[in-house]
Design a protein around this motif. Structure first.
Motif, PDB file in Angstrom:
ATOM      1  N   LYS A  30       0.855  -1.182   0.000  1.00  0.00           N
ATOM      2  CA  LYS A  30       0.000   0.000   0.000  1.00  0.00           C
ATOM      3  C   LYS A  30       0.888   1.228   0.000  1.00  0.00           C
ATOM      4  CE  LYS A  30      -4.575  -0.794   0.578  1.00  0.00           C
ATOM      5  NZ  LYS A  30      -5.655  -0.123  -0.184  1.00  0.00           N
ATOM      6  N   ARG A  31       0.659   2.151  -0.935  1.00  0.00           N
ATOM      7  CA  ARG A  31       1.417   3.387  -0.970  1.00  0.00           C
ATOM      8  C   ARG A  31       0.440   4.543  -1.110  1.00  0.00           C
ATOM      9  NH1 ARG A  31       6.904   2.707  -4.611  1.00  0.00           N
ATOM     10  NH2 ARG A  31       7.752   0.878  -3.548  1.00  0.00           N
ATOM     11  N   ASN A  32       0.473   5.441  -0.143  1.00  0.00           N
ATOM     12  CA  ASN A  32      -0.444   6.573  -0.170  1.00  0.00           C
ATOM     13  C   ASN A  32      -1.892   6.126  -0.329  1.00  0.00           C
ATOM     14  OD1 ASN A  32       1.760   8.468  -0.039  1.00  0.00           O
ATOM     15  ND2 ASN A  32       2.100   8.121  -2.228  1.00  0.00           N
ATOM     16  N   GLY A  33      -2.216   5.008   0.312  1.00  0.00           N
ATOM     17  CA  GLY A  33      -3.568   4.488   0.248  1.00  0.00           C
ATOM     18  C   GLY A  33      -3.908   3.767  -1.035  1.00  0.00           C
ATOM     19  N   ARG A  34      -2.926   3.543  -1.912  1.00  0.00           N
ATOM     20  CA  ARG A  34      -3.162   2.907  -3.206  1.00  0.00           C
ATOM     21  C   ARG A  34      -2.460   1.554  -3.254  1.00  0.00           C
ATOM     22  NH1 ARG A  34      -4.967   6.690  -6.932  1.00  0.00           N
ATOM     23  NH2 ARG A  34      -4.223   5.462  -8.700  1.00  0.00           N
ATOM     24  N   ASP A  69       0.923   0.536 -10.429  1.00  0.00           N
ATOM     25  CA  ASP A  69      -0.252   1.055  -9.737  1.00  0.00           C
ATOM     26  C   ASP A  69      -1.466   0.269 -10.227  1.00  0.00           C
ATOM     27  OD1 ASP A  69      -2.689   2.727  -9.330  1.00  0.00           O
ATOM     28  OD2 ASP A  69      -1.257   4.155  -8.496  1.00  0.00           O
TER      29      ASP A  69
END
Length: 373
Positions: free
Chosen positions: A21-25, A109
């Protein structure tokens, strides 16, 4: 020295892909590698010092789906038209050089990839563990070499443009296809540059990855010692024993007698009964494990209560002696209230039960005649 574009194909390590998970993504990270030190491909040698000087240029570059082309000719993956053609939400990062090879992480992503058919195909291939090739697009100048047996040129001034993801794409992947053309727009003028397609021999890289995987597996195995012991305790509690499967595949050994069948049925029945009590077994195991902690907590509570009871009894005696409360009332008074009354039990500080009363030595109040009589 002439400048050329080289597409170097390698194989991504899909089995080591992971999700984060990165920045909620949601992102998927796929390790890959490219260009070993001093490799020779298509008569061109790529010296270790040239790679060392330039490999960081691959950091944060696009990872398009295939090498973008316009009218059949390659363009830079960072070119606006190149981005429109090949971007699937993937880029290259964590570029490093280890054991004579450039290693890269492909970050994809998930939301962006799902917006295009190509991006969906990449995610499906990663999830399925399908082999995925990558192809590094770089520019370099060629320095001619005389007298070398295995190469005719040395790559100098390497500039890394991108590292593409290939799915069923062989257009820029094999040495047999040899040469194509690149449209170079960086100078503001359209210029065609020779393109050389090469492929790294993957056997050595696969061995490196296999060794790394083995090392990681051994490390995990050491850390798993405690878990193995816990597993053994649970299995033992259920009446299950781990057995090594037989490797004897002879036909005679595959037959099962009535006695063996009955024995096997009994074991299955026992296992079923044990599984029916698995909740009780695990609960008992947890209770046993926590008993020392619970006992210690109970002892602390008991000690605290005994201490409070002793203090309460002591304060009851003090307030009764000081005529602040009668004994029955004092015993029924909470400890905190008795603590608040405690300072008044000290000599000279106790208040009389009736502050308006002044003793005369008799049971009757003193008579004070009116003034004037």
């Amino acid at each position: 020295m002439p400048q050329v574009r080289v597409n170097v194909r390698t194989l991504a390590n899909v089995k080591a892909a992971r999700k984060e998970k990165r920045n909620g993504r949601d992102v998927v990270i796929v390790p890959s590698a490219t260009l070993p030190d001093d490799i020779v491909m298509n008569g061109i040698k790529y010296p270790a010092d040239e790679i060392a000087k330039s490999f960081k240029g691959l950091e944060r570059t696009p990872a398009p789906l295939g090498h973008p082309t316009i009218n059949g000719k390659f363009v830079s993956a960072s070119d606006p038209e190149g981005l429109n053609l090949g971007y699937v939400g993937a880029w290259n990062e964590n570029v490093r050089r280890e054991k004579g090879r450039v290693l890269i992480d492909k970050v994809i992503d998930v939301e962006v990839a799902n917006r295009t058919e190509g991006g969906k195909a990449v995610l499906e291939a990663v999830n399925a563990g399908t082999p995925i090739h990558t192809s590094t697009g770089l520019l370099c100048t060629l320095e001619a070499v005389n007298g070398a047996k295995d190469h005719k040129h040395i790559a100098r001034n390497i500039h890394w443009d991108h590292d593409a993801i290939l799915l069923n794409d062989t257009g820029a992947a094999t040495p047999e296809q040899g040469v194509g053309m690149l449209v170079n727009k960086t100078s503001g003028e359209v210029e065609e540059i020779e393109v050389i397609n090469s492929a790294v021999q993957e056997a050595e890289r696969d061995i490196d990855w296999a060794m790394d995987s083995l090392a990681r597996a051994l490390e995990k195995r050491q850390r798993a010692g405690l878990l193995d012991k816990l597993k053994a305790v649970i299995l033992e509690g259920l009446g299950i024993s781990e057995r090594s499967p037989s490797t004897n595949k002879k036909e005679d050994d595959m037959s099962v007698s009535d006695e063996q069948f009955k024995s096997l049925s009994d074991e299955v029945k026992t296992l079923s009964e044990g599984m029916g009590k698995i909740g009780e077994t695990i609960a008992n195991a947890v209770t046993t494990a926590l008993k020392p902690v619970l006992d210690q907590q109970a002892e602390m509570v008991a000690n605290a209560k005994a201490k409070d009871d002793a203090e309460h009894a002591e304060l009851v005696g003090k307030v009764v002696k000081a005529n602040l409360l009668d004994e029955a009332t004092a015993k029924a008074t909470p400890l905190n209230t008795l603590r608040a009354l405690a300072p008044k039990t000290e000599p000279g500080k106790a208040a009389p039960l009736n502050s308006a009363f002044k003793g005369t030595g008799s049971d009757k109040p003193a008579f004070t005649p009116p003034k004037g009589e």
